[in-house]
Design a protein around this motif. Structure first.
Motif, mmCIF file in Angstrom:
data_model
loop_
_atom_site.group_PDB
_atom_site.id
_atom_site.type_symbol
_atom_site.label_atom_id
_atom_site.label_comp_id
_atom_site.label_asym_id
_atom_site.label_seq_id
_atom_site.Cartn_x
_atom_site.Cartn_y
_atom_site.Cartn_z
ATOM 1 N N SER A 105 0.836 -1.192 0.000
ATOM 2 C CA SER A 105 0.000 0.000 0.000
ATOM 3 C C SER A 105 0.883 1.259 0.000
ATOM 4 C CB SER A 105 -0.907 -0.040 1.229
ATOM 5 O OG SER A 105 -1.478 1.205 1.450
ATOM 6 N N PHE A 106 1.969 1.202 0.793
ATOM 7 C CA PHE A 106 2.940 2.314 0.799
ATOM 8 C C PHE A 106 3.495 2.519 -0.619
ATOM 9 C CE2 PHE A 106 7.545 3.168 0.792
ATOM 10 C CZ PHE A 106 7.548 4.473 1.275
ATOM 11 N N ALA A 107 3.863 1.407 -1.263
ATOM 12 C CA ALA A 107 4.443 1.494 -2.611
ATOM 13 C C ALA A 107 3.458 2.163 -3.576
ATOM 14 C CB ALA A 107 4.813 0.097 -3.108
ATOM 15 N N GLN A 108 2.182 1.738 -3.512
ATOM 16 C CA GLN A 108 1.194 2.349 -4.418
ATOM 17 C C GLN A 108 1.098 3.852 -4.170
ATOM 18 O OE1 GLN A 108 -2.278 0.059 -3.538
ATOM 19 N NE2 GLN A 108 -1.453 -1.752 -4.565
ATOM 20 N N ALA A 109 1.183 4.234 -2.895
ATOM 21 C CA ALA A 109 1.048 5.657 -2.559
ATOM 22 C C ALA A 109 2.227 6.490 -3.049
ATOM 23 C CB ALA A 109 0.894 5.813 -1.045
ATOM 24 N N ILE A 110 3.400 5.870 -3.239
ATOM 25 C CA ILE A 110 4.558 6.656 -3.700
ATOM 26 C C ILE A 110 4.813 6.454 -5.197
ATOM 27 C CG2 ILE A 110 5.693 6.633 -1.431
ATOM 28 C CD1 ILE A 110 7.761 4.619 -2.732
ATOM 29 N N GLY A 111 3.897 5.749 -5.858
ATOM 30 C CA GLY A 111 4.095 5.419 -7.280
ATOM 31 C C GLY A 111 4.401 6.644 -8.134
ATOM 32 N N ASP A 112 3.727 7.767 -7.824
ATOM 33 C CA ASP A 112 3.927 8.947 -8.677
ATOM 34 C C ASP A 112 5.062 9.852 -8.187
ATOM 35 O OD1 ASP A 112 2.665 9.815 -6.426
ATOM 36 O OD2 ASP A 112 1.164 11.043 -7.453
ATOM 37 N N LEU A 113 5.755 9.458 -7.116
ATOM 38 C CA LEU A 113 6.920 10.252 -6.667
ATOM 39 C C LEU A 113 8.150 9.763 -7.432
ATOM 40 C CD1 LEU A 113 6.468 10.341 -2.764
ATOM 41 C CD2 LEU A 113 5.780 12.058 -4.448
#
Ligand code: NAD
Length: 368
Positions: A97-105
Motif C-alpha cells: 500500500s505504501f508502494a502504491q502511494a509513492i508510485g507517482d513520486l
C-alpha cells in the motif's frame, strides 16, 4: 505555513509527503530532500517511533552521502510507522500500500533500511517498478552478503593509514559490531595483513592481542552463535572494546557509542566510521585535537549505497566493487588533505566537499 516549512533551508527538502491509508493501518512520510544530482535514493525505515524530524535528518544525510560518493542521485528517505515484526501478511499489505502511494513520486527511489529487507523491496518493485537493494532473483546485488560496505571501509582505511603513517600489514584492528558491516571489514583487512585484536557484538567483547581468527568468527556468527561462544581470547562486556589498544578502531554497531564522557578511553591512531553517527561531534573534535584521524560515516560507509546505485543502473558486482574502491579511496584522500590544509575535522572537510558538489549540480538546474 511556518510549521510546514520549519525544516526548510537552501538545500531542501524539495518535497515532504504524508501518507495516510487507515484501511490498511498505513501512516508514512516521504522526504525528498534534494534532487540536484538526480533522483533521490534512500531507505524505507519501519519502526513504531519514527518521526518527521528523523526522516528529514536521514534524508539530508543521504543528500550528502550520495553527492560525496559522486552518484547521480539526490537524497531522500521514507518512514513507515509500525512494528517491523508484524505478521507477514499484514506487513506485505502495508508495504504494498505504501508502494502504491509513492508510485507517482518518480524522483524518489526506495531501498532497504531498518525494519525492511530485500523481500519488502521486491514487493515495492512489483508495485511501482522502481527500487534498489532488490533480491538477486530480481537482478539485485546482495550487498550485505558480499560485504560492499566492509569492502569500502577497507579501501578507506588503506588510504587513511598511509596518511597516519603506518602499514596495514601487522596493524591491530578492533571492530565494534561484528555484523554485516563489521565482519566483512575485518575479513578484507585481514586479507591485507592486518590483525584483528578485538571484536564485539550485542553480547560482549572478545579480545586477543596475538590476533583472532576472522574466518572462524564469521562462521560462528553465521551459525547463529555469539562471539563469547568462541573458545579462546579474553571475554569482556560490550563496552570493553573501547579500551582495547589498537591502530584502527571501527565502530560498526550503534549511533553515539563514543561521546565526550568515554572518548578519552580510546587508544588508537585511526577511527573509521562504519556505523552512522557512531561518534558525537564533540568526541570527533576531541580525537582530532589529539591527532587521531576520524574518517566520517558518509565517506567511509558509502559502499552500500554505491552498490545500490550500480545495481539500479544494471551494473555487475565487479563494477560495484571497482567503483567503491576508486571512489572511496579518492574521497578519503581529498577529505584528509583538506582537513590538514584547513585545520578542520575530516567531517567538516567532507561536508564542504558534498556541499560543493550539490551546489555545482544545482547550478545546472532550471529551478534553483
Ligand atoms: P547488523 O545488524 O548486521 O550488525 C550489527 C552488529 O552490531 C550485530 O553483530 C550486533 O550484535 C552488534 N551490536 C548491537 N549492539 C551492539 C553493542 N552495543 N555493542 C557491540 N555490538 C553491538 O547491522 P549492519 O548492517 O552491519 O549495520 C551496522 C551499522 O552500520 C548501522 O549503524 C547501519 O546503519 C550502518 N550502515 C550499514 C550499511 C550496510 O551496508 N549494511 C551501510 C552503511 C551504514
Amino acid at each position: 505555513m511556518d510549521e510546514v516549512f520549519r525544516l526548510a533551508d537552501e538545500f531542501g527538502p524539495a518535497r515532504v509527503v504524508h501518507i495516510h491509508r487507515p484501511a490498511v493501518g498505513l501512516r508514512a512520510i516521504v522526504v525528498i530532500d534534494n534532487t540536484a544530482c538526480g533522483p533521490a535514493v534512500g531507505g524505507v525505515r519501519m519502526a513504531p517511533d519514527v518521526s518527521l524530524d528523523e526522516c528529514a535528518r536521514l534524508a539530508r544525510a543521504m543528500t550528502w552521502k550520495n553527492a560525496a560518493a559522486g552518484l547521480p542521485h539526490g537524497g531522500g528517505k521514507a518512514v513507515i510507522f509500525g512494528d517491523p515484526k508484524l505478521p507477514a501478511e499484514q506487513k506485505e499489505r502495508r508495504i504494498r500500500s505504501f508502494a502504491q502511494a509513492i508510485g507517482d513520486l518518480a524522483d524518489y527511489i526506495p531501498g532497504p533500511d531498518m525494519g525492511t529487507d530485500e523481500t519488502c523491496i521486491g514487493w515495492i518493485k512489483d508495485e511501482i517498478g522502481r527500487a534498489v537493494g532488490l533480491p538477486s532473483a530480481l537482478g539485485g546485488i546482495p550487498l550485505d552478503e558480499i560485504g560492499a560496505t566492509g569492502f569500502g571501509l577497507a579501501s578507506c582505511i588503506d588510504v587513511a593509514r598511509s596518511v597516519a603513517g603506518f602499514e596495514l600489514k601487522g596493524a591491530r584492528v578492533a571492530v565494534q559490531g561484528f555484523g554485516a558491516v563489521g565482519k566483512h571489514a575485518a575479513r578484507f583487512l585481514a586479507e591485507k595483513g592486518a590483525i584483528l585484536v578485538a571484536a564485539s557484538d550485542a553480547k560482549g567483547t572478545l579480545a586477543d592481542q596475538d590476533g583472532l581468527p576472522v574466518s572462524k568468527l564469521i562462521a560462528l556468527k553465521e551459525a547463529g552463535g555469539a562471539l563469547s561462544d568462541f573458545a579462546g581470547g579474553d571475554k569482556g562486556g560490550t563496552d570493553a572494546i573501547i579500551d582495547v589498544p589498537c591502530d584502527i578502531w571501527i565502530p560498526a554497531a550503534r549511533p553515539d557509542v563514543i561521546r565526550a564522557d568515554n572518548v578519552m578511553r580510546l587508544k588508537t591512531r585511526l577511527v573509521v566510521e562504519g556505523a552512522n553517527i557512531p561518534l558525537t561531534m564533540d568526541a570527533e573534535q576531541a580525537l582530532h585535537d589529539r591527532g587521531v584521524i576520524v574518517v566520517p560515516d558518509f565517506i567511509a560507509n558509502a559502499g552500500g549505497v554505491i552498490c545500490a546505485s550500480i545495481e539500479y543502473r544494471g551494473g555487475t558486482q565487479r563494477a560495484a566493487f571497482d567503483y567503491i574502491d576508486e571512489r572511496i579511496r579518492s574521497n578519503t584522500r581529498v577529505v584528509l588533505d583538506e582537513s590538514r590544509r584547513g585545520g578542520v575535522t575530516p567531517r567538516r572537510a567532507a561536508q564542504e566537499l558534498a556541499k560543493t558538489r550539490v551546489m555545482a549540480a544545482t547550478a545546472t538546474r532550471r529551478w534553483r
